[in-house]
Design an enzyme around this catalytic site. Sequence first.
Site, PDB file in Angstrom:
ATOM      1  N   HIS A 275       0.856  -1.178   0.000  1.00 20.80           N
ATOM      2  CA  HIS A 275       0.000   0.000   0.000  1.00 20.80           C
ATOM      3  C   HIS A 275       0.893   1.229   0.000  1.00 20.80           C
ATOM      4  CE1 HIS A 275      -3.170   2.824   1.057  1.00 20.80           C
ATOM      5  NE2 HIS A 275      -4.048   1.863   0.841  1.00 20.80           N
TER       6      HIS A 275
ATOM      7  N   ASP B 181      -7.831  -5.310   0.686  1.00 25.99           N
ATOM      8  CA  ASP B 181      -8.445  -6.116  -0.374  1.00 25.99           C
ATOM      9  C   ASP B 181      -8.195  -7.615  -0.211  1.00 25.99           C
ATOM     10  OD1 ASP B 181      -9.410  -3.879  -2.001  1.00 25.99           O
ATOM     11  OD2 ASP B 181      -7.287  -3.465  -2.326  1.00 25.99           O
TER      12      ASP B 181
END
Length: 371
Positions: free
Chosen positions: A256, A307
């Site tokens: 990320h 996710d």
Amino acid sequence: MTIAKGLEGVVALTSEISSIVDGVLTYRGYNIDDLANQSSFEEVAFLLWNGRLPVKAELDQLKKELEEHTAIPDALLQQMKAYPKTVHPMSALRTAVSSLALFDEDAENQSEEANRKKAIKLTAKIPTIITAFARIRQGLEPVSPKAGMGFAENFLYMLNGEEPSEVAVKAFDKALVLHADHELNASTFAARVTSGTLSDMYSSITTAIGALKGPLHGGANEQVMATLEEIGSMDHVESYIQQKLDNKEKIMGFGHRVYKDGDPRAKHLREMSRRLGEQKGDTAWYDMSIVIDKLVYDKKGLKPNVDFYSASVYTYLGIPRDLFTPIFAMSRVTGWTAHVLEQYSNNRLIRPRADYVGLTNQSYVPIDQRN
């Protein structure tokens, strides 16, 4: 000019809605762990829109308003029945949300009261749109919202036509809390760019849905499940991941740009995946995910983001893979609308510059003299 590719590290505006500081995510100053473990999605929606947690009467009133606005216009429902059955649900959602403006007499009303009402309407209607299209494409009639049900419960009911288990409702409600806002992510920034032109709320949310659709943003959870299905079984996990790494291919659901030491939301989804798998009596997706998690960290030093485990959570809930991203939108609309309201309240047109690197000093040649 200093170029920041992808605007990485650029602070574009100030906001009071959510923050990510030293790897800690907060909504309005409340740690995401506390909200995930103790709050409900409706409470979080109120918090994002109003800057504080509601008292009981306020929460009851919000639930009542959400329930009152769950139905979608019959003309829109007929329009959705004409959509090609093969289109991606995010395309259907994007088009339907844009169409909602046509049926709202206050669509162009830019008063604060009207815009706050639109935030509630959008949040209430998006689950109905998603579930209606999911059933229409299967040749089934949409299931009407049921009075007295909470937000998460009603979605699962409208999707499957039967009342969900308490475990499923709690898991899904927590997932919605975790996805509700995330500082200045791509879709939120897109919504603020649109609202910064003083365009209407529906246009801003349609913009956000378009940005969320991409596989590098909301669409990543679909790709995670596609990976798990492609691997198929535990026996193939290690060789599959190693081949991906050897080919320098991206493994969806890891890393990320903002979090350097792991996404704080991932641990909640990992635990939900385990519990739902155990309830189903089949923990295969969870077990495979745990092994992939360890392999990617050991070999690349990357940790899972929101996710990665949300894919198996939604699968255990019986939700089709291509509905994962619409569900993301169903939650994130609370954050999007909060940001749009904030943008309207202290607006400045968002207009960055580009560093031109093309040809210069070109001379115009009339068309009949060009070779």
